[in-house]
Write a protein that holds these residues in place. Structure first.
Motif, PDB file in Angstrom:
ATOM      1  N   VAL A  25       0.848  -1.189   0.000  1.00 24.15           N
ATOM      2  CA  VAL A  25       0.000   0.000   0.000  1.00 24.15           C
ATOM      3  C   VAL A  25       0.885   1.241   0.000  1.00 24.15           C
ATOM      4  CG1 VAL A  25      -1.830   1.252   1.182  1.00 24.15           C
ATOM      5  CG2 VAL A  25      -1.745  -1.243   1.305  1.00 24.15           C
ATOM      6  N   ALA A  26       0.717   2.084  -1.004  1.00 16.84           N
ATOM      7  CA  ALA A  26       1.525   3.305  -1.091  1.00 16.84           C
ATOM      8  C   ALA A  26       1.005   4.345  -0.112  1.00 16.84           C
ATOM      9  CB  ALA A  26       1.471   3.852  -2.513  1.00 16.84           C
ATOM     10  N   PRO A  27       1.847   4.832   0.804  1.00 19.60           N
ATOM     11  CA  PRO A  27       1.380   5.813   1.790  1.00 19.60           C
ATOM     12  C   PRO A  27       0.742   7.041   1.169  1.00 19.60           C
ATOM     13  CG  PRO A  27       3.567   5.011   2.353  1.00 19.60           C
ATOM     14  CD  PRO A  27       3.248   4.479   0.977  1.00 19.60           C
ATOM     15  N   GLU A  28       1.279   7.505   0.029  1.00 18.08           N
ATOM     16  CA  GLU A  28       0.756   8.747  -0.549  1.00 18.08           C
ATOM     17  C   GLU A  28      -0.647   8.582  -1.122  1.00 18.08           C
ATOM     18  OE1 GLU A  28       3.486   6.785  -3.628  1.00 18.08           O
ATOM     19  OE2 GLU A  28       3.443   7.172  -1.467  1.00 18.08           O
ATOM     20  N   THR A  29      -1.099   7.339  -1.340  1.00 17.87           N
ATOM     21  CA  THR A  29      -2.436   7.151  -1.894  1.00 17.87           C
ATOM     22  C   THR A  29      -3.424   6.654  -0.846  1.00 17.87           C
ATOM     23  OG1 THR A  29      -1.954   4.865  -2.543  1.00 17.87           O
ATOM     24  CG2 THR A  29      -1.479   6.600  -4.148  1.00 17.87           C
ATOM     25  N   SER A  30      -2.987   6.546   0.402  1.00 19.72           N
ATOM     26  CA  SER A  30      -3.875   6.052   1.450  1.00 19.72           C
ATOM     27  C   SER A  30      -4.144   7.157   2.458  1.00 19.72           C
ATOM     28  CB  SER A  30      -3.249   4.858   2.168  1.00 19.72           C
ATOM     29  OG  SER A  30      -2.205   5.303   3.011  1.00 19.72           O
ATOM     30  N   SER A  31      -5.095   6.925   3.313  1.00 22.46           N
ATOM     31  CA  SER A  31      -5.390   7.896   4.355  1.00 22.46           C
ATOM     32  C   SER A  31      -4.518   7.663   5.568  1.00 22.46           C
ATOM     33  CB  SER A  31      -6.869   7.819   4.745  1.00 22.46           C
ATOM     34  OG  SER A  31      -7.221   6.495   5.093  1.00 22.46           O
ATOM     35  N   GLY A  32      -3.726   6.630   5.550  1.00 23.27           N
ATOM     36  CA  GLY A  32      -2.735   6.412   6.591  1.00 23.27           C
ATOM     37  C   GLY A  32      -3.257   5.731   7.840  1.00 23.27           C
ATOM     38  N   ILE A  33      -2.323   5.437   8.737  1.00 20.62           N
ATOM     39  CA  ILE A  33      -2.610   4.822  10.034  1.00 20.62           C
ATOM     40  C   ILE A  33      -2.313   5.860  11.100  1.00 20.62           C
ATOM     41  CG2 ILE A  33      -1.918   3.032  11.661  1.00 20.62           C
ATOM     42  CD1 ILE A  33      -1.199   1.255   9.293  1.00 20.62           C
ATOM     43  N   GLY A  34      -3.330   6.262  11.830  1.00 22.40           N
ATOM     44  CA  GLY A  34      -3.141   7.288  12.844  1.00 22.40           C
ATOM     45  C   GLY A  34      -4.466   7.749  13.404  1.00 22.40           C
ATOM     46  N   PRO A  35      -4.523   8.972  13.922  1.00 21.05           N
ATOM     47  CA  PRO A  35      -5.774   9.488  14.496  1.00 21.05           C
ATOM     48  C   PRO A  35      -6.932   9.386  13.504  1.00 21.05           C
ATOM     49  CG  PRO A  35      -3.961  10.989  14.935  1.00 21.05           C
ATOM     50  CD  PRO A  35      -3.433   9.970  13.982  1.00 21.05           C
ATOM     51  N   GLY A  36      -8.040   8.811  13.939  1.00 23.49           N
ATOM     52  CA  GLY A  36      -9.212   8.680  13.083  1.00 23.49           C
ATOM     53  C   GLY A  36      -9.276   7.406  12.276  1.00 23.49           C
ATOM     54  N   SER A  37      -8.223   6.579  12.311  1.00 24.38           N
ATOM     55  CA  SER A  37      -8.245   5.333  11.548  1.00 24.38           C
ATOM     56  C   SER A  37      -9.403   4.442  11.993  1.00 24.38           C
ATOM     57  CB  SER A  37      -6.929   4.570  11.731  1.00 24.38           C
ATOM     58  OG  SER A  37      -5.879   5.184  11.045  1.00 24.38           O
ATOM     59  N   PHE A  38     -10.000   3.774  11.011  1.00 25.74           N
ATOM     60  CA  PHE A  38     -11.116   2.862  11.270  1.00 25.74           C
ATOM     61  C   PHE A  38     -10.531   1.498  11.628  1.00 25.74           C
ATOM     62  CE2 PHE A  38     -15.177   0.912   9.202  1.00 25.74           C
ATOM     63  CZ  PHE A  38     -15.662   0.625  10.468  1.00 25.74           C
ATOM     64  N   GLY A  79     -15.521   0.627  -0.396  1.00 28.90           N
ATOM     65  CA  GLY A  79     -14.124   0.882  -0.710  1.00 28.90           C
ATOM     66  C   GLY A  79     -13.220   0.284   0.347  1.00 28.90           C
ATOM     67  N   GLY A  80     -11.967   0.617   0.254  1.00 30.72           N
ATOM     68  CA  GLY A  80     -11.068   0.295   1.326  1.00 30.72           C
ATOM     69  C   GLY A  80     -10.311  -1.010   1.205  1.00 30.72           C
ATOM     70  N   ARG A  81      -9.176  -1.019   1.884  1.00 29.61           N
ATOM     71  CA  ARG A  81      -8.325  -2.187   1.982  1.00 29.61           C
ATOM     72  C   ARG A  81      -7.951  -2.376   3.439  1.00 29.61           C
ATOM     73  NH1 ARG A  81      -4.419   0.993  -1.591  1.00 29.61           N
ATOM     74  NH2 ARG A  81      -5.673   2.560  -0.545  1.00 29.61           N
ATOM     75  N   LEU A  82      -7.841  -3.622   3.855  1.00 26.67           N
ATOM     76  CA  LEU A  82      -7.517  -3.915   5.239  1.00 26.67           C
ATOM     77  C   LEU A  82      -6.033  -4.203   5.399  1.00 26.67           C
ATOM     78  CD1 LEU A  82     -10.490  -6.252   6.205  1.00 26.67           C
ATOM     79  CD2 LEU A  82     -10.178  -3.867   6.846  1.00 26.67           C
ATOM     80  N   VAL A  83      -5.426  -3.575   6.397  1.00 31.15           N
ATOM     81  CA  VAL A  83      -4.036  -3.832   6.746  1.00 31.15           C
ATOM     82  C   VAL A  83      -4.015  -4.365   8.179  1.00 31.15           C
ATOM     83  CG1 VAL A  83      -1.774  -2.796   7.151  1.00 31.15           C
ATOM     84  CG2 VAL A  83      -3.155  -2.050   5.194  1.00 31.15           C
ATOM     85  N   GLU A  84      -3.457  -5.547   8.359  1.00 31.58           N
ATOM     86  CA  GLU A  84      -3.454  -6.172   9.683  1.00 31.58           C
ATOM     87  C   GLU A  84      -2.372  -5.570  10.563  1.00 31.58           C
ATOM     88  OE1 GLU A  84      -3.106 -10.620  11.739  1.00 31.58           O
ATOM     89  OE2 GLU A  84      -3.763 -10.399   9.643  1.00 31.58           O
ATOM     90  N   LEU A  85      -2.757  -5.276  11.792  1.00 28.05           N
ATOM     91  CA  LEU A  85      -1.813  -4.780  12.781  1.00 28.05           C
ATOM     92  C   LEU A  85      -1.280  -5.943  13.612  1.00 28.05           C
ATOM     93  CD1 LEU A  85      -3.660  -1.532  13.944  1.00 28.05           C
ATOM     94  CD2 LEU A  85      -1.894  -1.776  12.202  1.00 28.05           C
ATOM     95  N   GLY A  86      -0.456  -5.625  14.604  1.00 22.48           N
ATOM     96  CA  GLY A  86       0.117  -6.660  15.445  1.00 22.48           C
ATOM     97  C   GLY A  86      -0.755  -6.979  16.635  1.00 22.48           C
ATOM     98  N   GLU A  87      -0.116  -7.431  17.704  1.00 27.14           N
ATOM     99  CA  GLU A  87      -0.872  -7.863  18.872  1.00 27.14           C
ATOM    100  C   GLU A  87      -1.288  -6.681  19.746  1.00 27.14           C
ATOM    101  OE1 GLU A  87       3.479  -8.070  20.222  1.00 27.14           O
ATOM    102  OE2 GLU A  87       2.307  -8.147  18.377  1.00 27.14           O
ATOM    103  N   VAL A  88      -2.358  -6.889  20.489  1.00 23.51           N
ATOM    104  CA  VAL A  88      -2.794  -5.910  21.479  1.00 23.51           C
ATOM    105  C   VAL A  88      -1.856  -6.042  22.677  1.00 23.51           C
ATOM    106  CG1 VAL A  88      -4.658  -5.182  23.010  1.00 23.51           C
ATOM    107  CG2 VAL A  88      -5.172  -5.991  20.692  1.00 23.51           C
ATOM    108  N   VAL A  89      -1.122  -4.980  22.993  1.00 22.52           N
ATOM    109  CA  VAL A  89      -0.118  -5.058  24.045  1.00 22.52           C
ATOM    110  C   VAL A  89      -0.616  -4.514  25.376  1.00 22.52           C
ATOM    111  CG1 VAL A  89       1.783  -4.945  22.398  1.00 22.52           C
ATOM    112  CG2 VAL A  89       0.893  -2.825  23.399  1.00 22.52           C
ATOM    113  N   TYR A  90      -1.764  -3.843  25.359  1.00 20.13           N
ATOM    114  CA  TYR A  90      -2.318  -3.296  26.603  1.00 20.13           C
ATOM    115  C   TYR A  90      -3.795  -3.010  26.394  1.00 20.13           C
ATOM    116  CZ  TYR A  90      -3.285  -0.312  30.590  1.00 20.13           C
ATOM    117  OH  TYR A  90      -3.838   0.199  31.738  1.00 20.13           O
ATOM    118  N   ALA A  91      -4.603  -3.304  27.409  1.00 22.64           N
ATOM    119  CA  ALA A  91      -6.023  -2.942  27.361  1.00 22.64           C
ATOM    120  C   ALA A  91      -6.590  -2.877  28.772  1.00 22.64           C
ATOM    121  CB  ALA A  91      -6.811  -3.950  26.533  1.00 22.64           C
ATOM    122  N   ARG A  92      -7.204  -1.771  29.097  1.00 20.46           N
ATOM    123  CA  ARG A  92      -7.939  -1.607  30.355  1.00 20.46           C
ATOM    124  C   ARG A  92      -9.169  -0.769  30.061  1.00 20.46           C
ATOM    125  NH1 ARG A  92      -7.669  -2.088  35.612  1.00 20.46           N
ATOM    126  NH2 ARG A  92      -5.502  -2.802  35.652  1.00 20.46           N
TER     127      ARG A  92
END
Length: 305
Positions: free
Chosen positions: A62-75, A149-162
């Protein structure tokens, strides 16, 4: 995801309608309980059936310049036990070695569980799949007719949750999921629509609060995902604001916004949106999020926009 997993379309619509009635501007008088009486976690959206047409791709393709990126507001799509829940990410966090995406802790936990094992609780939060949906949008007039639309990018493990401490949710709700090295080229630390933040701070009464989330009824297009309202004040752990929110927003990044020639411009990161209250919304502050992550021996700091 317990009671959040079996949300019906009717219950989501009712929650959205109720949220739409929240104050959109101005302030409310302080109450003895700090305005947190009856606070409830903002539900995730059940998108189990809505994700079938999404394309799963390798992050490196996935080309970063053509995506909305991973960060604040990501679904975020969180799958466990045959169901998929939709939430919103807050900020990108860094501990010097690894990089993480913040969310609401309750997005990663069953309703009856206070915390993951990494936070001293009992639940193995790593036993689930967390994906970011790049360039996704809800379809239909209520956001319940599927994800377009959209493409799914898998993230890693959940390292913390409370999601609570000593039975108290607001100010004790935060989670982190690892961003794999191959997906880090997609990171965009600025908040869509508003930009920023340039630093971290508190939300004072009367200040303008901005957030960008994937709520049903609100978060269906770029224009309606971003919303603003009035701050109702902060403590060390909890910030409060009068603004509109609904299921799907849970975990979203909140910041102060200043007027600019183009509208509102993001200023200071405030924290994560997690709860609906009797007079607005509430969430976990930035300083409290850092304090909570230390339970898992994580010394995190936010990456600024």
């Amino acid at each position: 995801m317990a009671d959040r997993d079996d949300l019906t379309r009717r219950s989501v619509l009712k929650a959205s309608a109720a949220a739409a009635g929240l104050g959109l501007a101005g302030t409310a008088s302080a109450s003895e309980d700090g305005g947190l009486a009856g606070a409830e976690p903002i539900p995730c959206v059940d998108v189990t059936d809505a994700r079938s047409d999404l394309e799963v791709v390798d992050a490196a393709s996935v080309a970063p310049e053509t995506s909305s990126g991973i960060g604040p507001g990501s679904f975020l799509l969180i799958s466990r036990g045959g169901t998929t829940a939709g939430c919103t990410a807050n900020f990108v966090w860094d501990d010097g070695d690894d990089v993480y995406l913040g969310a609401a802790g309750h997005c990663f936990l069953p309703g009856e569980t206070a915390a993951s094992k990494s936070a001293g609780g009992s639940f193995d939060a790593t036993n689930q799949t967390v994906e970011v949906c790049i360039d996704c949008a809800f379809g239909g007039a209520t956001g319940l007719n599927g994800i377009t639309g959209g493409r799914l990018v898998e993230l890693g493990e959940v390292v913390y949750a409370r999601q609570s401490e000593n039975g108290v949710g607001p100010g004790n709700d935060f989670g982190l999921v690892r961003i794999p090295e191959e997906a880090r080229g997609l990171i965009d630390t600025s908040m869509p629509k508003f930009g920023g933040p340039a630093g971290t701070g508190t939300l004072e009464a009367g200040e303008t609060a901005c957030h960008y989330g994937n709520a049903v009824a609100f978060g269906e297009t770029f224009l309606t995902k971003g919303r603003s309202g009035a701050g109702l004040g902060s403590t060390d752990d909890v910030w409060r604001a009068a603004t509109a929110s609904a299921p799907g927003d849970s975990g979203a990044a909140v910041q102060t916004c200043n007027p600019s020639v183009t509208g509102l411009q993001g200023a200071q990161a405030v924290g994560a949106l997690t709860h609906l209250t009797t007079n607005g919304v509430a969430g976990t502050t930035m300083s409290r999020a850092e304090e909570m992550a230390a339970e898992a021996d994580l010394d995190i700091t936010p990456r600024l926009g």
